[in-house]
Design a protein around this motif. Structure first.
Motif, PDB file in Angstrom:
ATOM      1  N   VAL A  12       0.875  -1.192  -0.037  1.00 44.02           N
ATOM      2  CA  VAL A  12       0.016  -0.123   0.033  1.00 44.02           C
ATOM      3  C   VAL A  12       0.854   1.173  -0.015  1.00 44.02           C
ATOM      4  O   VAL A  12       0.682   2.060  -0.642  1.00 44.02           O
ATOM      5  CB  VAL A  12      -0.995   0.193   1.296  1.00 44.02           C
ATOM      6  CG1 VAL A  12      -1.684   1.317   1.377  1.00 44.02           C
ATOM      7  CG2 VAL A  12      -2.040  -1.123   1.262  1.00 44.02           C
ATOM      8  N   ALA A  13       1.983   1.074   0.767  1.00 45.89           N
ATOM      9  CA  ALA A  13       2.943   2.509   0.928  1.00 45.89           C
ATOM     10  C   ALA A  13       3.668   2.767  -0.430  1.00 45.89           C
ATOM     11  O   ALA A  13       3.688   3.702  -0.896  1.00 45.89           O
ATOM     12  CB  ALA A  13       3.831   2.018   1.876  1.00 45.89           C
ATOM     13  N   ARG A  38      -5.843  -3.258  11.290  1.00 45.32           N
ATOM     14  CA  ARG A  38      -5.350  -3.881  12.530  1.00 45.32           C
ATOM     15  C   ARG A  38      -4.162  -3.263  13.180  1.00 45.32           C
ATOM     16  O   ARG A  38      -3.725  -3.412  14.205  1.00 45.32           O
ATOM     17  CB  ARG A  38      -5.216  -5.314  12.281  1.00 45.32           C
ATOM     18  CG  ARG A  38      -6.725  -6.129  12.387  1.00 45.32           C
ATOM     19  CD  ARG A  38      -6.518  -7.507  12.416  1.00 45.32           C
ATOM     20  NE  ARG A  38      -5.950  -7.951  11.331  1.00 45.32           N
ATOM     21  CZ  ARG A  38      -6.873  -8.494  10.221  1.00 45.32           C
ATOM     22  NH1 ARG A  38      -8.317  -8.483  10.440  1.00 45.32           N
ATOM     23  NH2 ARG A  38      -6.514  -9.115   9.054  1.00 45.32           N
ATOM     24  N   LEU A  39      -3.313  -3.204  12.127  1.00 47.14           N
ATOM     25  CA  LEU A  39      -1.971  -2.546  12.403  1.00 47.14           C
ATOM     26  C   LEU A  39      -1.954  -0.965  13.081  1.00 47.14           C
ATOM     27  O   LEU A  39      -1.291  -1.116  13.990  1.00 47.14           O
ATOM     28  CB  LEU A  39      -1.149  -2.423  10.728  1.00 47.14           C
ATOM     29  CG  LEU A  39      -0.465  -3.635  10.212  1.00 47.14           C
ATOM     30  CD1 LEU A  39       0.311  -3.028   9.037  1.00 47.14           C
ATOM     31  CD2 LEU A  39       0.990  -3.896  11.432  1.00 47.14           C
ATOM     32  N   GLU A  40      -2.900  -0.479  12.576  1.00 46.32           N
ATOM     33  CA  GLU A  40      -3.043   0.925  13.115  1.00 46.32           C
ATOM     34  C   GLU A  40      -3.619   0.848  14.747  1.00 46.32           C
ATOM     35  O   GLU A  40      -3.157   1.447  15.555  1.00 46.32           O
ATOM     36  CB  GLU A  40      -4.038   1.847  12.141  1.00 46.32           C
ATOM     37  CG  GLU A  40      -3.548   2.241  10.965  1.00 46.32           C
ATOM     38  CD  GLU A  40      -4.438   3.195  10.091  1.00 46.32           C
ATOM     39  OE1 GLU A  40      -4.045   4.044   9.639  1.00 46.32           O
ATOM     40  OE2 GLU A  40      -5.701   2.868  10.384  1.00 46.32           O
ATOM     41  N   GLU A  41      -4.593  -0.199  14.896  1.00 48.21           N
ATOM     42  CA  GLU A  41      -4.954  -0.458  16.219  1.00 48.21           C
ATOM     43  C   GLU A  41      -3.980  -0.919  17.107  1.00 48.21           C
ATOM     44  O   GLU A  41      -4.006  -0.633  18.282  1.00 48.21           O
ATOM     45  CB  GLU A  41      -6.256  -1.184  16.147  1.00 48.21           C
ATOM     46  CG  GLU A  41      -7.225  -0.621  15.578  1.00 48.21           C
ATOM     47  CD  GLU A  41      -8.617  -1.683  15.572  1.00 48.21           C
ATOM     48  OE1 GLU A  41      -8.202  -2.836  15.643  1.00 48.21           O
ATOM     49  OE2 GLU A  41      -9.622  -1.329  15.034  1.00 48.21           O
ATOM     50  N   THR A  46      -2.134   6.486  13.309  1.00 48.50           N
ATOM     51  CA  THR A  46      -2.764   6.455  12.039  1.00 48.50           C
ATOM     52  C   THR A  46      -1.433   6.301  11.006  1.00 48.50           C
ATOM     53  O   THR A  46      -0.538   6.999  10.899  1.00 48.50           O
ATOM     54  CB  THR A  46      -3.259   7.708  11.526  1.00 48.50           C
ATOM     55  OG1 THR A  46      -4.359   7.928  12.285  1.00 48.50           O
ATOM     56  CG2 THR A  46      -3.749   7.716  10.188  1.00 48.50           C
ATOM     57  N   LEU A  47      -1.549   5.371   9.933  1.00 47.84           N
ATOM     58  CA  LEU A  47      -0.386   5.137   9.374  1.00 47.84           C
ATOM     59  C   LEU A  47      -0.501   5.707   7.679  1.00 47.84           C
ATOM     60  O   LEU A  47       0.221   5.911   6.939  1.00 47.84           O
ATOM     61  CB  LEU A  47      -0.214   3.521   8.782  1.00 47.84           C
ATOM     62  CG  LEU A  47       0.084   2.651  10.298  1.00 47.84           C
ATOM     63  CD1 LEU A  47      -0.132   1.232   9.823  1.00 47.84           C
ATOM     64  CD2 LEU A  47       1.321   3.053  10.700  1.00 47.84           C
ATOM     65  N   PHE A  48      -1.872   5.981   7.319  1.00 48.48           N
ATOM     66  CA  PHE A  48      -2.069   6.698   6.141  1.00 48.48           C
ATOM     67  C   PHE A  48      -3.457   7.451   6.233  1.00 48.48           C
ATOM     68  O   PHE A  48      -4.290   7.362   6.823  1.00 48.48           O
ATOM     69  CB  PHE A  48      -2.536   5.621   5.039  1.00 48.48           C
ATOM     70  CG  PHE A  48      -1.592   4.430   4.731  1.00 48.48           C
ATOM     71  CD1 PHE A  48      -0.590   4.772   3.767  1.00 48.48           C
ATOM     72  CD2 PHE A  48      -1.717   3.126   5.153  1.00 48.48           C
ATOM     73  CE1 PHE A  48       0.438   3.825   3.281  1.00 48.48           C
ATOM     74  CE2 PHE A  48      -0.791   2.167   4.883  1.00 48.48           C
ATOM     75  CZ  PHE A  48       0.336   2.531   3.900  1.00 48.48           C
ATOM     76  N   LYS A  53      -7.635  10.450  -4.123  1.00 47.00           N
ATOM     77  CA  LYS A  53      -6.965  10.041  -5.382  1.00 47.00           C
ATOM     78  C   LYS A  53      -5.914   8.662  -4.510  1.00 47.00           C
ATOM     79  O   LYS A  53      -5.187   8.268  -5.362  1.00 47.00           O
ATOM     80  CB  LYS A  53      -5.714  11.083  -5.481  1.00 47.00           C
ATOM     81  CG  LYS A  53      -6.453  12.122  -6.249  1.00 47.00           C
ATOM     82  CD  LYS A  53      -5.321  13.171  -6.546  1.00 47.00           C
ATOM     83  CE  LYS A  53      -6.033  14.290  -7.548  1.00 47.00           C
ATOM     84  NZ  LYS A  53      -4.948  15.573  -7.842  1.00 47.00           N
ATOM     85  N   GLY A  54      -6.260   8.241  -3.493  1.00 44.75           N
ATOM     86  CA  GLY A  54      -5.713   7.151  -2.700  1.00 44.75           C
ATOM     87  C   GLY A  54      -5.367   7.313  -1.342  1.00 44.75           C
ATOM     88  O   GLY A  54      -6.295   7.934  -0.464  1.00 44.75           O
ATOM     89  N   VAL A  55      -4.062   7.206  -1.132  1.00 43.65           N
ATOM     90  CA  VAL A  55      -3.665   7.323   0.353  1.00 43.65           C
ATOM     91  C   VAL A  55      -2.436   7.949   0.430  1.00 43.65           C
ATOM     92  O   VAL A  55      -1.562   7.828  -0.658  1.00 43.65           O
ATOM     93  CB  VAL A  55      -3.668   6.027   1.271  1.00 43.65           C
ATOM     94  CG1 VAL A  55      -4.929   5.350   1.471  1.00 43.65           C
ATOM     95  CG2 VAL A  55      -2.613   4.963   0.537  1.00 43.65           C
TER      96      VAL A  55
END
Length: 276
Positions: A12-13, A38-41, A46-48, A53-55
């Motif tokens: 995603v990144a 799940r990763l963010e929790e 917040t990762l993204f 237009k996306g993230v």
């Protein structure tokens, strides 16, 4: 967090898009989103940042990406360094499943774990059980009734089914045709179709046997009879008609291992199947 989640996060990144990452990994977008959530929790951040237009990756996301790249590189290097023989995943399935869902699952698995060799063994459900018991395969896909007490179902799903018939057939004419089926009498699709027809006409129809899914589809397209197959195998076939019959519209399939045999490769493959 596990390596699969880190690989999904990295995709995603790199793409700055959940939809593009899902396309690259052959996942549905909701599964990609669930892994990121799940990763963010777990990390409490917040990762993204989502936008039209996306993230866009956040500062904390950039920090995790640095660690993810290092961790995944170390994992891949460790696997190569310590494996005495090539890692492998051996999957047993019926021929029909091997022609429908399995290729996509294996392709997705190899994208994430290219160092693992994969082999697919196709046979009857009875024979697949024997192969699992003799540890000739790591996991198999069978119906519930074949699972024995010392085996473990680790995932199950509904296989949607369709009767396929010659082009321009009608639902009312289905019982007038011979049946085109696999030559294994234990084949679940064969049994379901024959039982359904017997309930309608109270006799056994004429049977034509072929040993491959492609041959069965070709025979139906040549007006030789009807058959029953997973919908996703036949949905794009031309020169045949599809019918959903309430009594035989789905088949429940289980992914099964021996109780003590769920190794890392099987666990990773289970995650792929579950996410697809």
């Amino acid at each position: 967090m596990d390596s699969l989640e880190l690989r999904i996060f990295r995709e995603v990144a790199q793409e700055s898009s959940i939809s593009k990452a899902a396309e690259n990994l052959n996942y549905v977008q909701s599964n990609i989103t669930a892994h990121i959530k799940r990763l963010e929790e777990e990390l409490g951040t917040t990762l993204f940042i989502r936008h039209g237009k996306g993230v866009t990756i956040t500062a904390d996301g950039e920090k995790l990406l640095y660690y993810a790249n290092s961790i995944l590189e170390l994992i891949d290097r460790a696997v190569s360094e310590f494996q005495v023989e090539s890692l492998r995943l051996r999957v047993g399935a019926t021929q029909t499943l091997a022609a429908s869902r399995l290729p996509v699952w294996i392709a997705n698995y190899q994208k994430l774990f290219p160092h693992v060799s994969c082999s697919i063994i196709t046979d009857s459900q009875e024979r697949l059980i024997e192969l699992l018991e003799n540890q000739k395969v790591d996991c198999i896909f069978v119906e519930q009734r074949y699972i024995r007490p010392h085996m473990k179902s680790i995932f199950d799903f509904q296989e949607q089914l369709s009767i396929i018939a010659p082009h321009e057939s009608t639902a009312e004419s289905l019982t007038n045709w011979p049946v085109i089926v696999n030559n294994m009498e234990s084949c679940p699709y064969r049994k379901l179709l024959l039982n359904w027809l017997f309930s309608k006409i109270h006799s056994t129809p004429a049977i034509v046997e072929f040993d491959t899914v492609e041959a069965i589809c070709n025979a139906v397209s040549l007006n030789m009879g009807i058959s029953l197959l997973p919908t996703n195998v036949v949905i794009e076939k031309t020169q045949i008609s599809l019918f959903q019959i309430k009594e035989i519209d789905a088949l429940n399939i289980h992914m099964v291992t021996l109780g003590s045999q769920q190794n890392r490769e099987v666990y990773q493959f289970q995650n792929i199947v579950n996410a697809s």
